[in-house]
Structure formats: structure tokens, C-alpha cells
Design an enzyme around this catalytic site. Structure first.
Site, mmCIF file in Angstrom:
data_model
loop_
_atom_site.group_PDB
_atom_site.id
_atom_site.type_symbol
_atom_site.label_atom_id
_atom_site.label_comp_id
_atom_site.label_asym_id
_atom_site.label_seq_id
_atom_site.Cartn_x
_atom_site.Cartn_y
_atom_site.Cartn_z
ATOM 1 N N GLU A 321 6.197 7.484 -10.137
ATOM 2 C CA GLU A 321 5.651 6.128 -10.056
ATOM 3 C C GLU A 321 4.939 5.918 -8.721
ATOM 4 O OE1 GLU A 321 8.968 3.644 -12.690
ATOM 5 O OE2 GLU A 321 8.951 3.462 -10.506
ATOM 6 N N CYS A 322 3.682 5.508 -8.790
ATOM 7 C CA CYS A 322 2.925 5.083 -7.610
ATOM 8 C C CYS A 322 2.978 6.150 -6.509
ATOM 9 C CB CYS A 322 3.434 3.727 -7.123
ATOM 10 S SG CYS A 322 2.235 2.810 -6.115
#
Length: 432
Positions: A321-322
Site C-alpha cells: 500500500e502506497c
């Protein structure tokens, strides 16, 4: 501990906008109340990672998210009911301005019958604070219990503010701070990076002046515990390795709770310490954080890099994520323009930029239903990779973040709130 109904003194701390000092005031109030012998639990409205870390240090307990859309009404109510059974006071820090967003902090306060305390920056005004307070109360309306005036210059300044409040109580005031909580491009600085954070929190608590009579007159708020569906043990027997350090720090406490409720065993490791993925791991979770600030250390972390490449080659399920996705790219260019070679598991480069790239609540459609979450980043991913799907923006139903899939690796800027759909979450960590 299972409860049916419970009550506590509860306030939602909001403001007219970001930057008024909500987090500072919430942290100061929590520490002040603890020093007065009260037990305190803090919640944060909406998606956020850093503010809850600071507030957890101030209160001595984990800080969970409350949000009528991302978390859901029933789950939010359950957390409030459980907390009310355990502590004397619940503080809920709002997000942005009181009426900003859909749902807003005001919507949350009204949903649970919680009174609001408005933090207003009085540094460049005096009597106008009263006008702002009246507007905040009447626009919704909300049950505005009072105001805490922040960055007050003197006792005389505080008296002028109080005189302008009409029938709204000035609950307290906080003097201008010589030592404030530092910020960077994604918000406040991580608590472990703030020198003498405990000293700052103690000073803020001592500087916060509270009208004890007004505080004592706040009513108790009662909560009932809703019936929630049991989480299926879809990850029973699975061990999930989770990267956790200053480069990978953006993890909802609820996400860890959800994985455990699904039956998974969690093990943690630090890429910054050049730790390899634990050998017993069946799957890997690379959360967001600040890899761009630690690029040099990550580049030198050969054991971690080798274990990452080996895990991907072996088909281990990887959820990135990210910031977790950023390190999978070929290249990362930081805000100073320096480029760093990353893992090379995803074709393309990450480029940091000065302006915000994306912000807001989003949802991902899955075979198990909608998985909700948010996005917040200052970088862009320049790639020829074709996404397998995109999230949908909550506020306008437009196309959101790209979802990339390579075998058992799924990567995106999207931060998922796992408890919004445990079944969909479980599938992320199982081999396809």
C-alpha cells in the site's frame, strides 16, 4: 470484556478548519485529564495514521478510527460502547473543519449524540472567536458544549474571548506554544522522531487552562453494544509478516485486529534494520509510510531486498500500500530530486512532488463486496503497467487509484481499511 450498554463523558473536538490545533489540544486535554486522575481513551475521525500515533502517546492507549462510511455506524458504535465501559472520558478528534466531508465530524457527533468542543485559533483575533463559535453551533446545528481558544497571548486576551462568547462556554484556553508538534508533507512528524515528545506533552497539559465547572457539568453519553457478525477464520493457520518501522508506519490498529480475528498470526520485521522477511511467513504486508525519507538506508538493506525478491519469485502473496508500493518500483526520486534504485518488482518510477497528488475516501469492488479505505500521497507512479482495476472515489464516484497485480502481488496507493470487509481482506493474503 463484553458490554451491552455503557456510558462515559464524551466530547468531539473539532474546529473551523485544519491547522487550528485540534491534535495539539486533544493531546493536551488527554494528558491534563489523566493528571487529574481520569482514565481517557481517544478516537480519531476519518482516515489518519500520524495523529493517532501522537494521541496514543498522549493517552497511553491505541487510537482507533471512527468514520460513518469507512468504518461504519455499527462498528464505530461498538468501539465507543466498549471504550465507555472501560474509561471515564472519551475524546474524539475531528477531521478538517466540523462540517467538512461526507460524512463530516458533525455527522458523527449527531449520530451518537456527542457534544462538540470547538478549538479556535485566537492568535489573530479576540471577539471574533465568538462569531465563529456561534456559526459553528448554528450552521448544522450541533450541540456545541463550548470552545477551547488556542494560541492565546495572555490572560487578558482570554478574557476578551470569553466575553464575546455570549451563551457558549469558554471551556479552556491554551497559550501560544514555544515548542509545537513539528509537521512534514503528510502531516505531523512521527512520534518516535520528535525530540523530547513526553516533555512537550507535559508542557502542553500544564499550559492548558480548563474551566473545571464547565467540564464537570458535561453529561454522560450512553452507548449500546450492537450485534456484529462474527469474523470468519479465513486465515487460520497463516502467518503474515508485516513491515513496521519509520519507513512503513502507516497501519490502522484495526487492520491488525482484523487480521488476527481472521485467524492469522502476525510477525513484524524492519526493512530499515535490514531484517529479512521472517521465514515462517505465508504472506507479506507492506504498509505505507515514508520510504522517500529513508531511501539511502533501504538501498543498502541487502538482506531485506534479497528476501523480498525471493518471496515474490516464490509466489508469496504480497499486499503493498502506497509507500509499500513505492519501494517495489524501479526508481524513486525524492523531493530533493535525487533518484534511488528500488526493488525493481514493478516496472516504472516513483516521483515525489511538492503538491498533493491525491486525497480522500475510496472503495475497491471485489468478489466479496466493497472494500473501503482512503488515499493520501505526494508522489506519482510513472509506469506503462496496466492496472487490473481502479478504486472509486466516495464523494463523486469517479475513477480513483489504480490497482496493479503481478501474480500474487497486489499494489496500489489505496490504503484499505480491512475491517470494512474481512472476507475481501482475507483473499488479499491467500494465493490466487
Amino acid at each position: 470484556m463484553v458490554v451491552k450498554t455503557s456510558s462515559a463523558k464524551v466530547v468531539l473536538i473539532s474546529a473551523i478548519a485544519s491547522g487550528q490545533g485540534k491534535t495539539t489540544t486533544t493531546a493536551a486535554l488527554a494528558r491534563k485529564l489523566i493528571k487529574m486522575g481520569q482514565s481517557v481513551r481517544i478516537f480519531k475521525t476519518g482516515p489518519d495514521f500520524i495523529d493517532p500515533m501522537i494521541l496514543a502517546r498522549a493517552s497511553g492507549a491505541p487510537v482507533q478510527s471512527l468514520d460513518l462510511w469507512m468504518v461504519g455506524l455499527a462498528a464505530s458504535q461498538a468501539m465507543l460502547a466498549q471504550a465507555a465501559a472501560e474509561v471515564d472520558v472519551i475524546l474524539i478528534e475531528g477531521v478538517m473543519g466540523l462540517y467538512d466531508g461526507n460524512p463530516s465530524s458533525a455527522d458523527l457527533a449527531r449520530a451518537f449524540g456527542v457534544p462538540v468542543l470547538a478549538v479556535l485559533d485566537a492568535s489573530a483575533m479576540a471577539q471574533t472567536v465568538g462569531a465563529l463559535a456561534l456559526g459553528l453551533r448554528d450552521f448544522g446545528p450541533v450541540n456545541l458544549a463550548g470552545v477551547i481558544a488556542n494560541r492565546v497571548a495572555s490572560e487578558g486576551h482570554a478574557k476578551m474571548v470569553a466575553a464575546a462568547m455570549r451563551d457558549i462556554a469558554l471551556f479552556g484556553s491554551l497559550r501560544r506554544q514555544e515548542r509545537a508538534l513539528p509537521e512534514r508533507h503528510l502531516g505531523l512528524v512521527l512520534p518516535q522522531e520528535v525530540v523530547q515528545l513526553e516533555t512537550i506533552l507535559e508542557q502542553l497539559a500544564d499550559q492548558l487552562e480548563i474551566d473545571k465547572q464547565a467540564w464537570d457539568q458535561l453529561p454522560l453519553t450512553e452507548f449500546s453494544l450492537p450485534d456484529l457478525p462474527e469474523t470468519p477464520h479465513l486465515l487460520q493457520g497463516k502467518t503474515i509478516a508485516i513491515a513496521q518501522d519509520a519507513a512503513f508506519a502507516f497501519i490502522y490498529p484495526a487492520n491488525l485486529d482484523c487480521l488476527r480475528q481472521l485467524g492469522a498470526e502476525l510477525v513484524f520485521f524492519s526493512p530499515l534494520a535490514d531484517q529479512s522477511i521472517p521465514l515462517q511467513a505465508d504472506a507479506l504486508y507492506l504498509p505505507g509510510g515514508y520510504p522517500e525519507l529513508h531511501a539511502a538506508t533501504l538501498v543498502a538493506a541487502r538482506h531485506w531486498q534479497n528476501s523480498m525478491r525471493a518471496a515474490h519469485a516464490a509466489g508469496m502473496p504480497i499486499v503493498a500500500e502506497c509507500g509499500g508500493m513505492m519501494v517495489l518500483s524501479d526508481l524513486l526520486t525524492d523531493q530533493q530530486g535525487q533518484s534511488w534504485p528500488m526493488l525493481g518488482l514493478m516496472q516504472g518510477q516513483i516521483v515525489m512532488q511538492q503538491q498533493l497528488a491525491a486525497l480522500g475516501a475510496q472503495a475497491l469492488a471485489t468478489e466479496q463486496g466493497e472494500l473501503r479505505g482512503h488515499t493520501f500521497h505526494y508522489s506519482r507512479f510513472e509506469t506503462d503497467l496496466v492496472p487490473v482495476a481502479n478504486t472509486v472515489k466516495h464523494w463523486n464516484s469517479e475513477v480513483g487509484e489504480a490497482i496493479y497485480l503481478d501474480g500474487n502481488l497486489q499494489a496500489s496507493y489505496f490504503h484499505a481499511y480491512f475491517s470494512s470487509n474481512p472476507a475481501a481482506t482475507a483473499q488479499l493474503f491467500l494465493k490466487r
